[in-house]
Design an enzyme around this catalytic site. Structure first.
Site, PDB file in Angstrom:
ATOM      1  N   GLY A 106       0.853  -0.991  -0.077  1.00  8.73           N
ATOM      2  CA  GLY A 106       0.115  -0.095   0.053  1.00  8.73           C
ATOM      3  C   GLY A 106       0.884   1.217  -0.060  1.00  8.73           C
ATOM      4  O   GLY A 106       2.202   1.060   0.119  1.00  8.73           O
ATOM      5  N   LYS A 107       0.306   2.393  -0.197  1.00  6.85           N
ATOM      6  CA  LYS A 107       1.127   3.580  -0.013  1.00  6.85           C
ATOM      7  C   LYS A 107       0.010   4.782  -0.010  1.00  6.85           C
ATOM      8  O   LYS A 107      -1.203   4.500  -0.374  1.00  6.85           O
ATOM      9  CB  LYS A 107       1.715   3.893  -1.475  1.00  6.85           C
ATOM     10  CG  LYS A 107       3.010   4.826  -1.237  1.00  6.85           C
ATOM     11  CD  LYS A 107       4.006   4.264  -0.625  1.00  6.85           C
ATOM     12  CE  LYS A 107       5.461   4.847  -0.690  1.00  6.85           C
ATOM     13  NZ  LYS A 107       6.585   4.022  -0.594  1.00  6.85           N
ATOM     14  N   GLY A 108       0.414   5.987   0.512  1.00  5.25           N
ATOM     15  CA  GLY A 108      -0.553   6.902   0.609  1.00  5.25           C
ATOM     16  C   GLY A 108       0.316   8.191   0.828  1.00  5.25           C
ATOM     17  O   GLY A 108       1.416   8.255   0.647  1.00  5.25           O
TER      18      GLY A 108
END
Ligand code: GLU
Length: 462
Positions: free
Chosen positions: A133-135
């Site tokens: 994931g990444k944000g």
């Protein structure tokens, strides 16, 4: 190691499948410079080589969830500013979504999607029981006061509280975020929970300060991992660490730690460049003094005038000289370490770079054209999903320590990290031998084979 002499053209850059059916099927952006298209292109090349089933390819070509939020924050002057934040959850077939949160003015959906996919690849290559994931938040943390930064972090956390969780999606530091930012996120998340969930809520992020459950060795982990990979890979290049020359692009957490560790092992860091300037010292820059200077001044620019370095020895000499950007790239070195942002090594920079090995410490630092130009020059590129997986590996150790209420000493963290890095490097080398391809494709293959097996065993619902 030399560049591949495969009869089949297995160079990712040459094979970027402009006409790959998956792009049309999933209605991808047509712009060849789009980072997400490029990242998926690299994955698809490796997928074709291992004949990954179509159903797995299409699952991995898009993230499971793309979360976008807008939230207002009160600025110090009393006005309210609207910020945009993202959390992209790419894949959780191996475990909870895992990956950093970036605070940077250029944060955008396609880049966050690319970085989330790369996290899935990284975790799989290192055989961590974690997904990708990444944000991020589109903002410039350098222009925010500490109070504003805290309010951005807390309000963003509040906006995504229901999308993250200690066993579901676990953010961490990335470009522009720190252990302090993780502490605010953990606290905000905990305040939104009750009972046992609240008590255990700090596990929602890794890269925390030690006082609230962070792990020893996490801060330096990505830089340490880069070094561990170099130690494993360089003997085949005939480059001893002792005395080797290194140049580093970007002197934030990863670049400065990799430099300091390499300096301690006898390497000479002869040139460094970041957004504030470029400096060199043929005898080896004093990376400890430089790291301290960056904390106080925000970058390497002006270090040549600061005269803070008095160190001398066989791999460090006092002082530094300011150089131009092209002088930085053309400095002859054994290893060039891009440790800044994505896509900085384009064809133009690749044409100037004068090294034997590129160790990608940043995520996706080379464009496909840059990558191709490096390979044509016979430069070995050690890919980011291998080189910079040290950060998420120690994040995993932090998560394990929090889950089991134990605290590892730094020696244990370093030893376990080293084991993981060596195994990931060896998996990559084996895939390269087996498929006679470049290192980047090999790393994707070693990663995709593992994810592919999970889909083969569990099938696809219903
Ligand atoms: N942001 C780091 C990366 O890109 C670390 C991620 C993590 O620790 O979860 O690998």
């Amino acid at each position: 190691m030399s560049t591949s002499t495969a009869t089949k053209d297995t160079n990712v850059s040459n094979l970027l499948p402009d006409n790959n059916a998956v792009f049309d099927e999933l209605d991808f952006p047509r712009d060849p410079d789009n980072l997400y298209r490029q990242t998926v292109g690299q994955m698809l090349v490796a997928s074709e080589l291992i004949e990954l089933p179509h159903r797995v390819k299409i699952i991995l070509a898009q993230p499971k969830n793309e979360i976008m939020v807008h939230f207002p924050v009160r600025m110090d002057d009393g006005h309210y500013k609207l910020f945009k934040g993202y959390r992209v959850q790419h894949n959780n077939s191996l475990g909870p979504y895992k990956g950093g949160l970036r605070f940077h003015p250029d944060v955008n959906l396609d880049d966050v999607k690319s970085l989330a996919l790369l996290m899935s690849m990284k975790c799989s290559l290192s055989r961590l029981p974690l997904g990708g994931g990444k944000g991020g938040v589109k903002c410039n943390p350098r222009e925010l006061s500490t109070g504003e930064l805290q309010r951005v972090a807390r309000r963003f956390t509040s906006a995504i509280t229901n999308e993250i969780g200690p066993d579901y999606d676990i953010p961490a530091p990335d470009v522009g975020t720190t252990a302090q930012v993780m502490a605010w996120i953990a606290d905000t998340y905990q305040m939104s929970q009750s009972g046992a969930n609240q008590a255990d809520g700090r596990r929602v992020v890794t890269g925390k300060p030690i006082e609230i459950g962070g792990s020893l060795g996490r801060e330096k982990a990505t830089g340490q991992g880069v070094v561990d990979v170099l130690v494993e890979m360089l003997p085949e290049e005939g480059i001893p660490i002792e005395g080797m020359k290194v140049s580093v692009l970007g002197f934030g957490n990863v670049g400065s730690w990799a430099s300091r560790i390499l300096q301690g092992m006898g390497a000479k860091v002869v040139a460094v460049m970041d957004h504030t300037g470029a400096i060199s010292n043929e005898g080896g820059l004093d990376c400890h003094a430089l790291a301290q200077y960056c904390v106080e001044n925000g970058g390497v620019g002006g270090f040549e005038k600061a005269n803070t370095s008095t160190a001398s020895g066989n791999n460090v000499a006092a002082g530094a000289t300011a150089i131009t950007e092209s002088e930085f790239y053309t400095t002859p070195v054994d290893v060039f370490i891009p440790a800044a942002l994505e896509q900085m090594i384009k064809e133009e920079q690749a044409a100037l770079i004068n090294c034997k090995v590129v160790a990608e410490a940043a995520n996706a630092p080379c464009t496909p054209a840059g990558d191709r130009a490096l390979m044509e020059k016979g430069i070995e590129v050690l890919p980011a999903i291998l080189c910079n997986s040290g950060g998420v590996t120690v994040s995993y150790f932090e998560w394990v320590q929090n889950k089991s209420n134990v605290f590892w000493d730094e020696e244990t963290v370093d030893r376990e990290l080293n084991k993981h890095m060596i195994m990931a490097a060896r998996r990559t080398k084996l895939a390269r031998q087996h498929y006679d391809c470049d290192m980047r494709t090999a790393a994707f293959i070693a990663s995709l084979e593992h994810i592919g097996k999970t889909y083969a065993v569990r099938g696809i619902f219903p």
